[in-house]
Design an enzyme around this catalytic site. Structure first.
Site, PDB file in Angstrom:
ATOM      1  N   ARG A  67     -45.083 -12.935  26.880  1.00  7.67           N
ATOM      2  CA  ARG A  67     -45.356 -11.987  25.790  1.00  7.67           C
ATOM      3  C   ARG A  67     -46.831 -11.609  25.761  1.00  7.67           C
ATOM      4  O   ARG A  67     -47.191 -10.473  25.464  1.00  7.67           O
ATOM      5  CB  ARG A  67     -44.946 -12.597  24.441  1.00  7.67           C
ATOM      6  CG  ARG A  67     -43.475 -12.498  24.138  1.00  7.67           C
ATOM      7  CD  ARG A  67     -43.210 -12.543  22.643  1.00  7.67           C
ATOM      8  NE  ARG A  67     -43.623 -13.803  22.033  1.00  7.67           N
ATOM      9  CZ  ARG A  67     -44.306 -13.895  20.906  1.00  7.67           C
ATOM     10  NH1 ARG A  67     -44.692 -12.811  20.270  1.00  7.67           N
ATOM     11  NH2 ARG A  67     -44.619 -15.071  20.408  1.00  7.67           N
ATOM     12  N   ILE A  94     -41.277  -8.808  19.258  1.00 11.40           N
ATOM     13  CA  ILE A  94     -42.190  -9.558  18.400  1.00 11.40           C
ATOM     14  C   ILE A  94     -43.560  -9.524  19.043  1.00 11.40           C
ATOM     15  O   ILE A  94     -43.736  -9.916  20.198  1.00 11.40           O
ATOM     16  CB  ILE A  94     -41.700 -11.011  18.207  1.00 11.40           C
ATOM     17  CG1 ILE A  94     -40.357 -11.020  17.468  1.00 11.40           C
ATOM     18  CG2 ILE A  94     -42.733 -11.822  17.432  1.00 11.40           C
ATOM     19  CD1 ILE A  94     -39.748 -12.402  17.316  1.00 11.40           C
ATOM     20  N   ASN A 109     -45.171  -0.983   9.276  1.00 10.32           N
ATOM     21  CA  ASN A 109     -43.787  -1.150   9.702  1.00 10.32           C
ATOM     22  C   ASN A 109     -42.876  -0.830   8.518  1.00 10.32           C
ATOM     23  O   ASN A 109     -43.279  -0.930   7.365  1.00 10.32           O
ATOM     24  CB  ASN A 109     -43.539  -2.590  10.162  1.00 10.32           C
ATOM     25  CG  ASN A 109     -42.146  -2.799  10.728  1.00 10.32           C
ATOM     26  OD1 ASN A 109     -41.622  -1.932  11.432  1.00 10.32           O
ATOM     27  ND2 ASN A 109     -41.550  -3.935  10.442  1.00 10.32           N
ATOM     28  N   HIS A 111     -39.196  -2.070   7.045  1.00 10.46           N
ATOM     29  CA  HIS A 111     -38.202  -3.128   7.205  1.00 10.46           C
ATOM     30  C   HIS A 111     -37.006  -2.838   6.307  1.00 10.46           C
ATOM     31  O   HIS A 111     -37.172  -2.489   5.134  1.00 10.46           O
ATOM     32  CB  HIS A 111     -38.799  -4.487   6.838  1.00 10.46           C
ATOM     33  CG  HIS A 111     -37.851  -5.627   7.046  1.00 10.46           C
ATOM     34  ND1 HIS A 111     -37.532  -6.097   8.302  1.00 10.46           N
ATOM     35  CD2 HIS A 111     -37.136  -6.371   6.155  1.00 10.46           C
ATOM     36  CE1 HIS A 111     -36.661  -7.087   8.177  1.00 10.46           C
ATOM     37  NE2 HIS A 111     -36.402  -7.269   6.894  1.00 10.46           N
ATOM     38  N   SER A 138     -38.527  -1.478   2.801  1.00 10.46           N
ATOM     39  CA  SER A 138     -39.921  -1.760   2.435  1.00 10.46           C
ATOM     40  C   SER A 138     -40.842  -1.289   3.544  1.00 10.46           C
ATOM     41  O   SER A 138     -40.619  -1.618   4.717  1.00 10.46           O
ATOM     42  CB  SER A 138     -40.140  -3.268   2.240  1.00 10.46           C
ATOM     43  OG  SER A 138     -39.220  -3.830   1.330  1.00 10.46           O
ATOM     44  N   ASP A 147     -42.580  -9.969   9.113  1.00  7.98           N
ATOM     45  CA  ASP A 147     -42.095  -9.310   7.893  1.00  7.98           C
ATOM     46  C   ASP A 147     -42.765  -9.854   6.628  1.00  7.98           C
ATOM     47  O   ASP A 147     -42.169  -9.850   5.544  1.00  7.98           O
ATOM     48  CB  ASP A 147     -40.565  -9.457   7.764  1.00  7.98           C
ATOM     49  CG  ASP A 147     -39.829  -8.829   8.940  1.00  7.98           C
ATOM     50  OD1 ASP A 147     -40.335  -7.852   9.510  1.00  7.98           O
ATOM     51  OD2 ASP A 147     -38.744  -9.337   9.290  1.00  7.98           O
TER      52      ASP A 147
END
Length: 214
Positions: A67, A94, A109, A111, A138, A147
């Site tokens: 990652r 992620i 972002n 969500h 949200s 989140d």
């Protein structure tokens, strides 16, 4: 005339929120979408961007790549657009802490839940299984914790007894398409900032759940 806020979108799929942000970009909103990056070559959002005359790029993952290594390549791609704001619009990876911290206060972002309820995936089914009477979306700043960034704006929808996850998702998506461009506009106009992991609008600290959309 002030320079428009340069918005870069990261996507993985259909890009309906990207489309809403593109559709609401206008001089009064003070932003323009300057690029779209996807980690999936077949993401329909790339077609949406191309149709709107927006530059696109695909940053594929490489087999066996960490990652951290992927995010270094993603950072290089992001920086090539010199964005003022990065919007995650269905980007299904992620992100590493290093990447998120690099763009702290410049990454948003949306969500599909009323945070802090139902973080992670499958939020619509989670809301149904929990017997929630309301659900929603949200828009929040991104921080390393998943989140968990400060919420700017939420929109609620009812949960009906005979709802399926798909029916509930459709109502939530409609609200996402309304509130995400609005938050981008607030940022672009200089009204919205994040300081010390808290969101401020017009200099006023927002409540933990953000503003509630009418």
């Amino acid at each position: 005339m002030p320079q428009l806020c340069r918005v870069l979108a990261l996507i993985s799929g259909n890009g309906s929120n990207l489309q809403a942000i593109i559709d609401h970009s206008q001089p009064k909103a003070n932003y323009q979408v300057v690029g779209v990056i996807s980690n999936k070559e077949d993401a329909y959002g790339l077609t949406r961007a191309t149709d709107a005359g927006i530059a696109t790029q695909c940053v594929n993952s490489i087999s066996g790549e960490t990652r951290e290594a992927y995010d270094q390549r993603l950072i290089a791609a992001i920086d090539s657009y010199q964005p003022d704001l990065i919007v995650l619009a269905g980007f299904m990876r992620i992100l590493t802490n290093e990447l998120v911290e690099k763009y702290a206060g410049k990454m948003l972002n949306v969500h599909p839940s009323l945070l802090p309820r139902h973080t992670g995936l499958h939020t619509h089914q989670k809301a149904i299984d929990a017997g929630d009477s309301e659900h929603g979306a949200s828009v929040h700043f991104v921080i390393p914790e998943l989140d968990a960034g400060p919420v700017v704006l939420q929109a609620k929808v009812p949960v009906f007894e005979d709802d399926s996850a798909a029916l509930l998702a459709a109502r939530v998506h409609e609200q996402e398409h309304a509130i995400y461009p609005l938050v981008v506009k607030w940022f672009a106009l200089g009204r919205l900032v994040m300081r010390q992991r808290q969101a401020y609008l017009d200099g006023e600290l927002l409540p933990a759940s953000g503003y509630a959309a009418d």
